[in-house]
Design a protein around this motif. Sequence first.
Motif, short mmCIF file in Angstrom:
data_model
loop_
_atom_site.label_atom_id
_atom_site.label_comp_id
_atom_site.label_asym_id
_atom_site.label_seq_id
_atom_site.Cartn_x
_atom_site.Cartn_y
_atom_site.Cartn_z
N ILE A 31 0.87 -1.18 0.00
CA ILE A 31 0.00 0.00 0.00
C ILE A 31 0.90 1.22 0.00
CG2 ILE A 31 -1.78 1.31 1.23
CD1 ILE A 31 -2.70 -1.36 2.47
N ALA A 32 0.73 2.07 -1.01
CA ALA A 32 1.49 3.32 -1.11
C ALA A 32 0.55 4.47 -0.83
CB ALA A 32 2.11 3.45 -2.49
N THR A 33 0.96 5.39 0.04
CA THR A 33 0.11 6.53 0.39
C THR A 33 0.85 7.83 0.18
OG1 THR A 33 0.83 6.48 2.70
CG2 THR A 33 -1.12 5.17 2.14
N THR A 34 0.09 8.87 -0.11
CA THR A 34 0.62 10.21 -0.28
C THR A 34 -0.32 11.19 0.41
OG1 THR A 34 1.48 9.61 -2.45
CG2 THR A 34 1.35 11.96 -1.97
N ALA A 35 0.20 11.99 1.31
CA ALA A 35 -0.55 13.06 1.97
C ALA A 35 -1.84 12.56 2.62
CB ALA A 35 -0.85 14.19 0.99
N VAL A 36 -1.74 11.45 3.37
CA VAL A 36 -2.91 10.93 4.08
C VAL A 36 -2.81 11.31 5.56
CG1 VAL A 36 -3.28 9.02 2.48
CG2 VAL A 36 -1.83 8.67 4.47
N PRO A 37 -3.91 11.33 6.28
CA PRO A 37 -3.87 11.66 7.70
C PRO A 37 -2.98 10.69 8.49
CG PRO A 37 -6.14 11.65 6.89
CD PRO A 37 -5.28 11.09 5.80
N ASP A 38 -2.35 11.19 9.53
CA ASP A 38 -1.45 10.37 10.35
C ASP A 38 -2.17 9.16 10.97
OD1 ASP A 38 0.77 11.90 9.82
OD2 ASP A 38 0.58 13.12 11.65
N HIS A 39 -3.43 9.33 11.36
CA HIS A 39 -4.12 8.20 11.98
C HIS A 39 -4.35 7.05 10.99
CE1 HIS A 39 -7.58 10.57 10.50
NE2 HIS A 39 -8.23 9.43 10.47
N LEU A 40 -4.41 7.35 9.69
CA LEU A 40 -4.50 6.28 8.70
C LEU A 40 -3.18 5.52 8.63
CD1 LEU A 40 -5.82 4.64 6.50
CD2 LEU A 40 -5.25 6.45 4.87
N ARG A 41 -2.08 6.25 8.66
CA ARG A 41 -0.77 5.59 8.66
C ARG A 41 -0.62 4.71 9.90
NH1 ARG A 41 3.71 9.95 7.67
NH2 ARG A 41 4.97 8.06 7.63
N THR A 54 -10.00 3.89 1.84
CA THR A 54 -10.86 4.67 0.95
C THR A 54 -11.76 5.64 1.71
OG1 THR A 54 -12.55 2.92 0.90
CG2 THR A 54 -10.88 2.90 -0.84
N GLU A 55 -12.12 5.30 2.95
CA GLU A 55 -12.96 6.19 3.75
C GLU A 55 -12.18 7.35 4.36
OE1 GLU A 55 -14.80 3.61 6.59
OE2 GLU A 55 -16.09 2.66 5.08
N ILE A 56 -10.87 7.15 4.60
CA ILE A 56 -10.08 8.13 5.35
C ILE A 56 -9.12 8.92 4.47
CG2 ILE A 56 -8.42 8.37 7.25
CD1 ILE A 56 -9.59 5.82 8.46
N VAL A 57 -8.88 8.50 3.24
CA VAL A 57 -7.82 9.08 2.41
C VAL A 57 -7.91 10.61 2.27
CG1 VAL A 57 -8.94 8.78 0.16
CG2 VAL A 57 -6.45 8.67 0.33
N GLY A 58 -9.12 11.17 2.34
CA GLY A 58 -9.28 12.62 2.27
C GLY A 58 -8.73 13.20 0.99
N ASN A 59 -7.89 14.25 1.10
CA ASN A 59 -7.31 14.90 -0.08
C ASN A 59 -6.04 14.19 -0.55
OD1 ASN A 59 -9.26 16.92 -0.17
ND2 ASN A 59 -8.14 18.15 1.32
N GLY A 60 -5.65 13.13 0.15
CA GLY A 60 -4.45 12.39 -0.22
C GLY A 60 -4.75 11.37 -1.31
N ALA A 61 -3.83 10.42 -1.45
CA ALA A 61 -3.98 9.38 -2.46
C ALA A 61 -3.39 8.08 -1.91
CB ALA A 61 -3.29 9.78 -3.74
N ALA A 62 -3.93 6.97 -2.40
CA ALA A 62 -3.42 5.67 -1.97
C ALA A 62 -3.53 4.67 -3.13
CB ALA A 62 -4.21 5.16 -0.78
N LEU A 63 -2.66 3.67 -3.07
CA LEU A 63 -2.61 2.63 -4.08
C LEU A 63 -2.38 1.30 -3.38
CD1 LEU A 63 -1.40 2.35 -7.44
CD2 LEU A 63 0.32 1.44 -5.91
#
Length: 105
Positions: free
Chosen positions: A7-17, A49-58
């Motif tokens: 899972i690759a994330t960009t600019a996601v909330p810290d609680h998601l990480r 998908t529920e928490i990604v917000g303005n970020g992005a994930a793969l």
Amino acid sequence: MPSMVVIATTAVPDHLRGALSRWTSEVVPGIFIGSVSARVRDQLWQAVTEIVGNGAALLIHPTDTEQGYAIRTAGSRRRIPADFDGLTLIRMTAAPRVKEMQSPS
């Protein structure tokens, strides 16, 4: 049976990480790797998908295709997976335009 996921994330909330790090290892900032069941994988992806917000994930995970893997995305990305005769290719979208500042005359 567990299988490897990335899972690759960009600019996601810290609680998601933090949530992702409970099931996977963050090997470099924003890149999570783990071996989980399909059920856990799908539940993790639902949370992403529920928490990604303005970020992005793969998400990349193994599946029975010619390539041997599937790609899922969430959030806004310039690279969009596209099916082409059973192969997943990556389609690039145009970069967002930045408005030029006009100086007062």
